[in-house]
Design a protein around this motif. Structure first.
Motif, PDB file in Angstrom:
ATOM      1  N   GLY A  87       0.833  -1.189   0.000  1.00 34.61           N
ATOM      2  CA  GLY A  87       0.000   0.000   0.000  1.00 34.61           C
ATOM      3  C   GLY A  87       0.868   1.240   0.000  1.00 34.61           C
ATOM      4  N   GLU A  88       0.305   2.359   0.446  1.00 32.29           N
ATOM      5  CA  GLU A  88       1.052   3.612   0.448  1.00 32.29           C
ATOM      6  C   GLU A  88       1.748   3.828   1.789  1.00 32.29           C
ATOM      7  OE1 GLU A  88      -0.994   6.775  -2.599  1.00 32.29           O
ATOM      8  OE2 GLU A  88      -1.900   6.480  -0.641  1.00 32.29           O
ATOM      9  N   VAL A  89       2.978   4.341   1.719  1.00 34.28           N
ATOM     10  CA  VAL A  89       3.689   4.771   2.911  1.00 34.28           C
ATOM     11  C   VAL A  89       4.081   6.229   2.720  1.00 34.28           C
ATOM     12  CG1 VAL A  89       4.551   2.485   3.502  1.00 34.28           C
ATOM     13  CG2 VAL A  89       5.908   3.961   2.013  1.00 34.28           C
ATOM     14  N   LEU A  90       4.288   6.913   3.817  1.00 33.84           N
ATOM     15  CA  LEU A  90       4.661   8.327   3.798  1.00 33.84           C
ATOM     16  C   LEU A  90       6.157   8.426   4.032  1.00 33.84           C
ATOM     17  CD1 LEU A  90       3.719  11.284   3.711  1.00 33.84           C
ATOM     18  CD2 LEU A  90       3.346  11.144   6.181  1.00 33.84           C
ATOM     19  N   ARG A  91       6.880   8.976   3.065  1.00 27.57           N
ATOM     20  CA  ARG A  91       8.323   9.097   3.152  1.00 27.57           C
ATOM     21  C   ARG A  91       8.725  10.568   3.208  1.00 27.57           C
ATOM     22  NH1 ARG A  91      10.167   3.989   2.455  1.00 27.57           N
ATOM     23  NH2 ARG A  91       9.263   2.654   0.842  1.00 27.57           N
ATOM     24  N   GLU A 149      13.512   8.852   4.974  1.00 22.63           N
ATOM     25  CA  GLU A 149      12.934   8.149   6.105  1.00 22.63           C
ATOM     26  C   GLU A 149      11.462   7.864   5.859  1.00 22.63           C
ATOM     27  OE1 GLU A 149      15.553  10.499   9.501  1.00 22.63           O
ATOM     28  OE2 GLU A 149      13.669  11.329   8.770  1.00 22.63           O
ATOM     29  N   GLU A 150      10.989   6.794   6.488  1.00 23.42           N
ATOM     30  CA  GLU A 150       9.562   6.509   6.490  1.00 23.42           C
ATOM     31  C   GLU A 150       8.924   7.212   7.687  1.00 23.42           C
ATOM     32  OE1 GLU A 150       8.272   2.517   6.305  1.00 23.42           O
ATOM     33  OE2 GLU A 150       9.215   2.098   4.365  1.00 23.42           O
ATOM     34  N   VAL A 151       7.906   8.029   7.391  1.00 23.67           N
ATOM     35  CA  VAL A 151       7.180   8.688   8.467  1.00 23.67           C
ATOM     36  C   VAL A 151       6.176   7.726   9.094  1.00 23.67           C
ATOM     37  CG1 VAL A 151       5.726  10.662   9.066  1.00 23.67           C
ATOM     38  CG2 VAL A 151       7.483  10.889   7.299  1.00 23.67           C
ATOM     39  N   THR A 152       5.582   6.888   8.269  1.00 19.56           N
ATOM     40  CA  THR A 152       4.617   5.900   8.755  1.00 19.56           C
ATOM     41  C   THR A 152       5.299   4.553   8.883  1.00 19.56           C
ATOM     42  OG1 THR A 152       3.929   5.523   6.465  1.00 19.56           O
ATOM     43  CG2 THR A 152       2.621   7.056   7.773  1.00 19.56           C
ATOM     44  N   ALA A 153       4.990   3.854   9.959  1.00 16.52           N
ATOM     45  CA  ALA A 153       5.602   2.547  10.179  1.00 16.52           C
ATOM     46  C   ALA A 153       4.896   1.451   9.400  1.00 16.52           C
ATOM     47  CB  ALA A 153       5.590   2.218  11.678  1.00 16.52           C
ATOM     48  N   GLU A 154       3.572   1.558   9.286  1.00 19.76           N
ATOM     49  CA  GLU A 154       2.781   0.543   8.594  1.00 19.76           C
ATOM     50  C   GLU A 154       1.936   1.216   7.529  1.00 19.76           C
ATOM     51  OE1 GLU A 154       2.989  -2.653   8.865  1.00 19.76           O
ATOM     52  OE2 GLU A 154       4.417  -2.613  10.528  1.00 19.76           O
ATOM     53  N   VAL A 198      -7.401  14.000   9.813  1.00 20.35           N
ATOM     54  CA  VAL A 198      -6.116  14.648   9.573  1.00 20.35           C
ATOM     55  C   VAL A 198      -5.183  14.310  10.733  1.00 20.35           C
ATOM     56  CG1 VAL A 198      -4.910  16.823   9.210  1.00 20.35           C
ATOM     57  CG2 VAL A 198      -7.213  16.504   8.284  1.00 20.35           C
ATOM     58  N   TRP A 199      -3.995  13.815  10.393  1.00 21.60           N
ATOM     59  CA  TRP A 199      -2.991  13.429  11.376  1.00 21.60           C
ATOM     60  C   TRP A 199      -1.723  14.237  11.116  1.00 21.60           C
ATOM     61  CZ3 TRP A 199      -3.370   8.723  14.590  1.00 21.60           C
ATOM     62  CH2 TRP A 199      -4.634   8.120  14.520  1.00 21.60           C
ATOM     63  N   CYS A 200      -0.840  14.292  12.115  1.00 18.86           N
ATOM     64  CA  CYS A 200       0.433  14.986  11.918  1.00 18.86           C
ATOM     65  C   CYS A 200       1.547  14.263  12.656  1.00 18.86           C
ATOM     66  CB  CYS A 200       0.345  16.439  12.362  1.00 18.86           C
ATOM     67  SG  CYS A 200       0.516  16.710  14.139  1.00 18.86           S
ATOM     68  N   ALA A 201       2.775  14.523  12.197  1.00 13.50           N
ATOM     69  CA  ALA A 201       3.988  14.050  12.861  1.00 13.50           C
ATOM     70  C   ALA A 201       5.021  15.157  12.761  1.00 13.50           C
ATOM     71  CB  ALA A 201       4.496  12.766  12.226  1.00 13.50           C
ATOM     72  N   ARG A 202       6.013  15.145  13.677  1.00 12.57           N
ATOM     73  CA  ARG A 202       7.073  16.156  13.689  1.00 12.57           C
ATOM     74  C   ARG A 202       8.434  15.473  13.574  1.00 12.57           C
ATOM     75  NH1 ARG A 202       3.532  17.332  17.504  1.00 12.57           N
ATOM     76  NH2 ARG A 202       4.824  16.465  19.171  1.00 12.57           N
ATOM     77  N   ARG A 203       9.329  16.152  12.870  1.00 14.78           N
ATOM     78  CA  ARG A 203      10.706  15.648  12.723  1.00 14.78           C
ATOM     79  C   ARG A 203      11.577  16.340  13.768  1.00 14.78           C
ATOM     80  NH1 ARG A 203      15.577  14.515  12.176  1.00 14.78           N
ATOM     81  NH2 ARG A 203      16.379  13.215  10.497  1.00 14.78           N
ATOM     82  N   GLU A 204      11.817  15.618  14.848  1.00 15.71           N
ATOM     83  CA  GLU A 204      12.630  16.149  15.926  1.00 15.71           C
ATOM     84  C   GLU A 204      14.037  15.546  15.852  1.00 15.71           C
ATOM     85  OE1 GLU A 204      10.199  15.252  19.311  1.00 15.71           O
ATOM     86  OE2 GLU A 204       8.876  16.981  18.956  1.00 15.71           O
ATOM     87  N   SER A 205      14.877  15.879  16.800  1.00 18.62           N
ATOM     88  CA  SER A 205      16.281  15.434  16.734  1.00 18.62           C
ATOM     89  C   SER A 205      16.408  13.921  16.737  1.00 18.62           C
ATOM     90  CB  SER A 205      17.059  16.021  17.916  1.00 18.62           C
ATOM     91  OG  SER A 205      16.459  15.641  19.158  1.00 18.62           O
ATOM     92  N   SER A 206      15.454  13.260  17.360  1.00 17.39           N
ATOM     93  CA  SER A 206      15.501  11.799  17.430  1.00 17.39           C
ATOM     94  C   SER A 206      14.808  11.121  16.268  1.00 17.39           C
ATOM     95  CB  SER A 206      14.867  11.336  18.741  1.00 17.39           C
ATOM     96  OG  SER A 206      13.515  11.789  18.825  1.00 17.39           O
TER      97      SER A 206
END
Length: 936
Positions: free
Chosen positions: A10-14, A27-32, A65-73
């Motif tokens: 399926g689709e993944v968010l990169r 990087e993959e933002v979504t794990a599954e 609508v979902w969100c994620a942040r790119r932090e130092s980790s």
């Protein structure tokens, strides 16, 4: 960030991330893999990257609508941001002047869509605000931009009054909302807004302006109002003339331009210069604006590139606004792809543009022809089918740049020393309304709760309207004028007011990803009891016909099959393949039977799958039988019409559909609820009627002595006399109700238009079968009689008087597979039998009496109109429906008892169905009832 489709997953968010040390990480933002829709991203004032995306975890959970942040980790887990109803999607995001993240999105609110907003500050996400509070319109396409003074501006496209316009609302720095305002007016479509604020504080809005003549009308065979008789057919909306090599249904009938306006305090204005230049901006450009630091403005958009024989792609172009106005557009090679919006962001000196491409130009150039041409030199196997167009790749993200031309244009004539001249709104044009039903039946989705209901075997059934044959840009039959999948759902919801429908793009043209995406978008908009899309595809054989495959209430993963793949090259192979997937119940619906282009081969029929047949389509016309009312010009393949299938003993119900183009015809389904399972059950049970338009309803039942009741679509054992109970209701007056038994007209309800000593003879002047281009312009005159005055006329008619009718028509012969066209005009003659009738068509001439015409018709004969020995084609008078006048009501309830002891046509059963005509020529057909003789 981007979505990437991974086969079997399926689709993944990169994401692609460049850190301060210059290191690049993908990087993959979504794990599954889950359902994901249209990601957007930004980097905040602290250097943290944010990504927002529409997401659904399973087909049974809502889209939010979902969100994620790119932090130092690394990337945080996705968290849900929207708290609104399904579906919540189409988000946009910006930073305000204080560095806060401001989000807006589109979501369902009660029975329509609304725009919502939410802001993230140091304490987290604040409360949700409904930007379009108090709106009655359905709204789409949210956009937003931050003002330098701390305020926010929101824009959207709203559907109201039969058109789309751009709306706007401002929120001041103190949180106070200003009143909503419209930026556009008119009845054309203003869609896909984008906002920007230039460095001097001026607000700009870009959008598409789209003109779709006759949108939602019933197609090229629809009658013309008496007031339009004599008008050049080429200027009548929705009437398309055939070309020398392409039938009219495949000629694009849509136009679009790009607009960018400066938004003033009390109006709008446009900068000088041409947007799009000589580039082809159709059907939409999906413009995006960006303001640059040097007080510049750049707009980027998609343009249409045509290749021979219906191959095409979309390329990215951009224009900068300079001091003198818009500079010429620059297009970017290597951006060939589908109709996807571009992204752009300001950088020093200009903007960077990100776009999707799929190398379709490269693939098209390694092949010779498009749809219907020679076999592609390489074939892609998927789910048992073959991609035979071979121009669909999964694609990649590419970057381009465009320099700024700032500072932007400033008008030279101030008004009152402040605002400069503008206009209150931008008038986007006037388009004639083609949906005649709209004046009587509200398109407001709230009216769906008050739909007609009836009892069928003690169960309450309600009427739901749908269309099971629609194509998007995935199909490659036309020249790129079909809407995108997302826009098509907008038109389905608003313009056509469907309750259920299916996008049926050609399996032979659809890649794995496209088929998966078609199902994903169907689930995005699936709202039980409000809007129900089905999974579907078209199986496309040039030898045995086309079949629309409609799946029931199934999980994602339905199979597709191609007419060019081994094992499924004929309908029997298709049905055998479907049987191998019992978890995916389906029906298969043949369309345009009787068409010379591709007729239906009635040697093939499967009672399990062949439950319905498309008797009428808005793209073309009627395929009931030779000589049928509103018969299409390619309906010439005798022995293959809808009625021929019934006379072969096949049992199927009727639907109307739309196919290509921008018309709309319908299937009315009687179902207990608007849920996939119940609507599909109604389709399987043939509890349907076909209608050229919405707003014309039909119920038919049969009873007999000592027996129960049969509803349309059913089979019954009826003892003794058979009584049909019919109810027809239209948005306009009913003109005629007809009962057909075993292919013959056996009863009708119609007005009596003849006086004492007179006869009324409904007829058609029919022509065709010419080997080349043939002009059929002519006139029919009657002496001592009259032409029945009617409010609507065949589209070919150019002049009507009390004693004559004139017309213009030219037919073409396209060779294989289209063949020679046919045509004709309908009218009714009234007068004494001795009245003289004269017909002149070029060198052909007929002079006879009205009584002789009537006698010939009663004997089952046409009246030939002879010409010189070398005349090409044939022309005749033949019995038909003729002119339509009112029976005096919009609601007709009638009964008819068949007391004749007739031999069943085939299979031990007689079939009965009902036709209904409104005065404007719109029609409906009930699904048949099959009656076998029971014991008296």
């Amino acid at each position: 960030v981007w979505l990437e489709w991974v086969p079997e997953r399926g689709e993944v968010l990169r994401s692609r991330w460049l850190d301060t040390d210059g290191h690049v990480a993908v990087e993959e933002v979504t794990a599954e893999p889950v359902d994901l829709f249209r990601p957007t991203a930004l980097v905040d004032a602290t250097g943290v990257g944010w990504v927002f995306v529409g997401r659904r975890d399973t087909p049974h959970t809502p889209v939010s609508v979902w969100c994620a942040r790119r932090e130092s980790s690394g990337w945080t887990a996705l968290e849900q941001v929207s708290d609104t109803e399904h579906p919540s999607f189409n988000q946009e995001v910006v930073l305000d002047v204080d560095g806060r993240v401001v989000l807006c999105w589109q979501a369902r609110h009660e029975s329509r869509f609304a725009i919502f907003s939410r802001t993230h500050a140091s304490t987290g996400w604040g409360p949700t605000s409904r930007v379009t509070a108090g709106f009655d319109a359905n709204v789409w396409d949210p956009a937003l931009v931050a003002r330098p003074d701390g305020g926010m501006v929101f824009a959207w496209s709203e559907y109201t009054g039969g058109s789309y316009r751009v709306g706007l609302r401002e929120r001041a720095a103190d949180g106070q909302w200003g009143p909503p305002r419209a930026l556009t007016s008119g009845s054309d479509y203003a869609l896909h807004p984008s906002l920007a604020v230039t460095a001097d504080g001026r607000l700009w809005c870009a959008f598409d302006q789209i003109v779709v003549p006759a949108h939602g009308g019933s197609g090229p065979t629809r009658l013309r109002a008496a007031s339009e008789v004599g008008v050049d057919p080429s200027v009548i909306p929705g009437v398309r003339a055939s070309g020398m090599s392409v039938p009219s249904e495949l000629i694009p009938d849509v136009a679009a331009t790009l607009r960018v306006v400066e938004v003033l305090a009390d109006g709008v204005r446009e900068a000088p210069g041409q947007l799009g230049g000589t580039l082809d901006v159709v059907p939409s450009g999906l413009p995006k604006l960006a303001a640059t630091a040097d007080n510049g403005l750049v707009v980027a958009y998609r343009v249409h590139r045509r290749l021979p024989l219906m191959t095409y792609y979309w390329e990215v172009a951009a224009q900068a606004l300079g001091a003198q106005g818009w500079e010429p557009p620059v297009s970017f090679s290597g951006t060939d792809g589908t109709l996807e919006e571009v992204c752009l962001a300001p950088v020093p000196g200009g903007v960077v543009i990100a776009a999707q491409m799929d190398r379709r130009l490269e693939r098209a150039l390694t092949w010779t022809e498009g749809f219907g041409g020679r076999e592609c030199p390489y074939l892609y196997e998927h789910h048992g089918s073959v991609i035979w167009h071979g121009v669909h790749g999964l694609g990649q993200v590419v970057l381009a740049s465009r320099s700024s031309a700032g500072p932007v244009w400033v008008p030279s004539h101030p008004v009152d020393g402040a605002e400069r001249a503008g206009q209150p709104v931008l008038h986007a044009g006037d388009r004639a309304e083609s949906r005649r039903w709209l004046a009587e039946e509200s398109a407001d989705t709230e009216s769906r709760a008050e739909r007609p209901s009836t009892q069928v075997h003690g169960e309450t059934m309600r009427l739901y309207w749908g269309d099971l044959h629609r194509h998007s840009l995935v199909s490659r039959c036309t020249s790129g004028d079909e809407p995108s999948l997302e826009d098509f759902y907008r038109y389905a919801w608003d313009v056509n007011d469907y309750d259920f429908w299916a996008v049926t793009d050609h399996a032979e043209n659809s890649s794995d990803y496209q088929w998966w995406s078609i199902q994903k978008i169907a689930d995005l908009f699936h709202i039980p009891e409000a809007f129900v899309p089905f999974y579907g595809f078209e199986w496309t054989s040039a030898d045995s016909g086309h079949q629309n495959v409609i799946f029931g209430d199934v999980e994602r993963g339905a199979p597709t099959f191609s007419a060019f793949a081994s094992g499924t090259t004929d309908p029997a192979g298709l049905w055998a393949a479907l049987r191998e997937h019992p978890a995916y119940p389906a029906i298969t619906i043949p369309h345009h039977p009787g068409a010379a282009m591709v007729y239906n081969d009635w040697d093939y029929h499967d009672p399990t799958y062949s439950r319905l047949v498309e008797i009428f389509q808005a793209c073309r016309g009627n395929y009931e039988a030779p000589g049928c009312f509103r018969q299409y010009s390619d309906g010439t393949a005798t022995g293959t019409f809808t009625l021929d299938g019934l006379l072969r003993g096949h049992r199927f119900g009727f639907v109307g559909s739309s196919d290509h183009g921008h018309g709309a015809s319908y299937v009315g389904a009687w179902a207990p609820t608007l849920r996939r399972s119940d609507v599909f059950g109604a389709l399987q049970a043939r509890r349907t009627f076909a209608a050229t338009t919405r707003g014309l309803t039909l119920e038919v039942r049969m009873t007999g002595s000592g027996s129960g009741e049969a509803f349309m679509g059913e089979e019954a054992e009826i003892a003794g006399e058979r009584t049909l109970r019919i109810r027809a209701t239209g948005y306009a007056d009913v003109a005629r109700v007809e009962v057909v038994r075993d292919g013959q007209l056996v009863h009708q309800v119609s007005p009596d238009v003849a006086g004492d000593g007179e006869v009324a003879v409904p007829l058609r002047v029919e022509w065709g079968a010419a080997l080349g281009v043939e002009v059929w312009d002519g006139t029919l005159r009657i002496e001592e009689g009259r032409v029945l005055a009617t409010p609507w006329w065949s589209p070919e008619v150019t002049e009507v008087t009390a004693g004559s009718v004139s017309w213009r028509n030219t037919t073409h012969s396209f060779g294989e597979p289209y063949g020679a066209q046919r045509g004709g005009v309908e009218l009714t003659l009234v007068g004494p039998p001795s009245a003289m009738v004269e017909v002149t068509i070029g060198p052909r001439r007929l002079r006879t009496t009205l009584g002789a015409v009537q006698t010939a018709f009663e004997g089952g004969q046409n009246v030939a109109i002879a010409g010189p020995p070398d005349a090409d084609g044939v022309v005749s008078l033949q019995p038909s429906v003729g002119g339509l006048t009112s029976v005096g009501s919009r609601d007709v309830e009638t009964t008819w008892t068949d007391d004749a002891r007739v031999e069943p046509a085939v299979g031990g059963a007689s079939f009965y169905y009902v036709r209904v005509y409104l005065v404007d020529g719109e029609m409906a057909w009930s699904s048949p009832i099959w009656a076998t003789a029971g014991a008296d």
